[in-house]
Motif scaffolding. Structure first.
Motif, short mmCIF file in Angstrom:
data_model
loop_
_atom_site.label_atom_id
_atom_site.label_comp_id
_atom_site.label_asym_id
_atom_site.label_seq_id
_atom_site.Cartn_x
_atom_site.Cartn_y
_atom_site.Cartn_z
N ILE A 23 47.94 35.79 36.95
CA ILE A 23 48.67 36.38 35.83
C ILE A 23 50.12 36.68 36.23
O ILE A 23 51.05 36.43 35.46
CB ILE A 23 47.96 37.65 35.31
CG1 ILE A 23 46.60 37.28 34.70
CG2 ILE A 23 48.82 38.37 34.27
CD1 ILE A 23 45.70 38.48 34.44
N LEU A 53 50.96 39.60 28.37
CA LEU A 53 50.61 39.22 29.74
C LEU A 53 50.63 40.43 30.68
O LEU A 53 49.76 40.57 31.54
CB LEU A 53 51.55 38.13 30.24
CG LEU A 53 51.34 36.75 29.66
CD1 LEU A 53 52.48 35.81 30.06
CD2 LEU A 53 49.99 36.18 30.09
N ARG A 65 50.08 43.51 29.75
CA ARG A 65 48.91 44.33 29.39
C ARG A 65 47.65 43.75 30.02
O ARG A 65 46.80 44.48 30.53
CB ARG A 65 48.76 44.41 27.88
CG ARG A 65 47.58 45.26 27.48
CD ARG A 65 47.49 45.47 26.01
NE ARG A 65 46.24 46.15 25.70
CZ ARG A 65 45.67 46.12 24.53
NH1 ARG A 65 46.22 45.46 23.54
NH2 ARG A 65 44.54 46.75 24.34
N LEU A 66 47.52 42.42 29.99
CA LEU A 66 46.38 41.76 30.60
C LEU A 66 46.33 42.07 32.10
O LEU A 66 45.27 42.40 32.65
CB LEU A 66 46.44 40.25 30.37
CG LEU A 66 45.34 39.40 31.00
CD1 LEU A 66 43.97 39.80 30.47
CD2 LEU A 66 45.62 37.93 30.75
N LYS A 67 47.47 41.99 32.75
CA LYS A 67 47.53 42.31 34.17
C LYS A 67 47.13 43.76 34.42
O LYS A 67 46.37 44.05 35.35
CB LYS A 67 48.93 42.05 34.71
CG LYS A 67 49.06 42.38 36.17
CD LYS A 67 50.50 42.28 36.63
CE LYS A 67 50.63 42.96 37.97
NZ LYS A 67 51.96 43.38 38.26
N GLU A 86 45.20 45.68 32.57
CA GLU A 86 43.76 45.84 32.33
C GLU A 86 42.95 45.30 33.50
O GLU A 86 42.00 45.93 33.95
CB GLU A 86 43.35 45.14 31.03
CG GLU A 86 43.94 45.75 29.78
CD GLU A 86 43.39 47.13 29.46
OE1 GLU A 86 42.24 47.43 29.84
OE2 GLU A 86 44.11 47.91 28.82
N CYS A 87 43.33 44.14 34.01
CA CYS A 87 42.63 43.55 35.16
C CYS A 87 42.81 44.43 36.40
O CYS A 87 41.87 44.60 37.18
CB CYS A 87 43.12 42.13 35.43
SG CYS A 87 42.56 40.93 34.22
#
Length: 80
Positions: free
Chosen positions: A26, A47, A49-51, A53-54
């Protein structure tokens, strides 16, 4: 150590590795898209936010991994 704990500890170790790899991927995508002329601010925000969350999930799995290590020892090296 019981077979049940060993099985779940292995799943946790695998999840930690998978989330670490996903976050690296990511981050590379964020850098790539940030250099592109057709990237929107919303795309970059998503992107990021995805990082985030992960990263939060990885943090929780790392905590579980430490709990397993304290109880049963480290199988991280043996699992690889």
């Amino acid at each position: 150590m019981s077979f049940v704990l060993q099985k779940h500890q292995l799943h946790v170790v695998e999840a930690v590795s998978a989330y670490q790899a996903k976050i690296i991927e990511i981050e590379a995508d964020i850098r790539l898209r940030a250099m592109s002329n057709d990237t929107s601010v919303e795309e970059l925000r998503l992107l990021h936010r995805l990082k985030d969350e992960c990263s939060a999930i990885l943090y929780r799995f790392e905590g579980l991994n430490e709990g397993f290590k304290a109880l049963t020892g480290d199988i991280g090296i043996a699992a690889e």
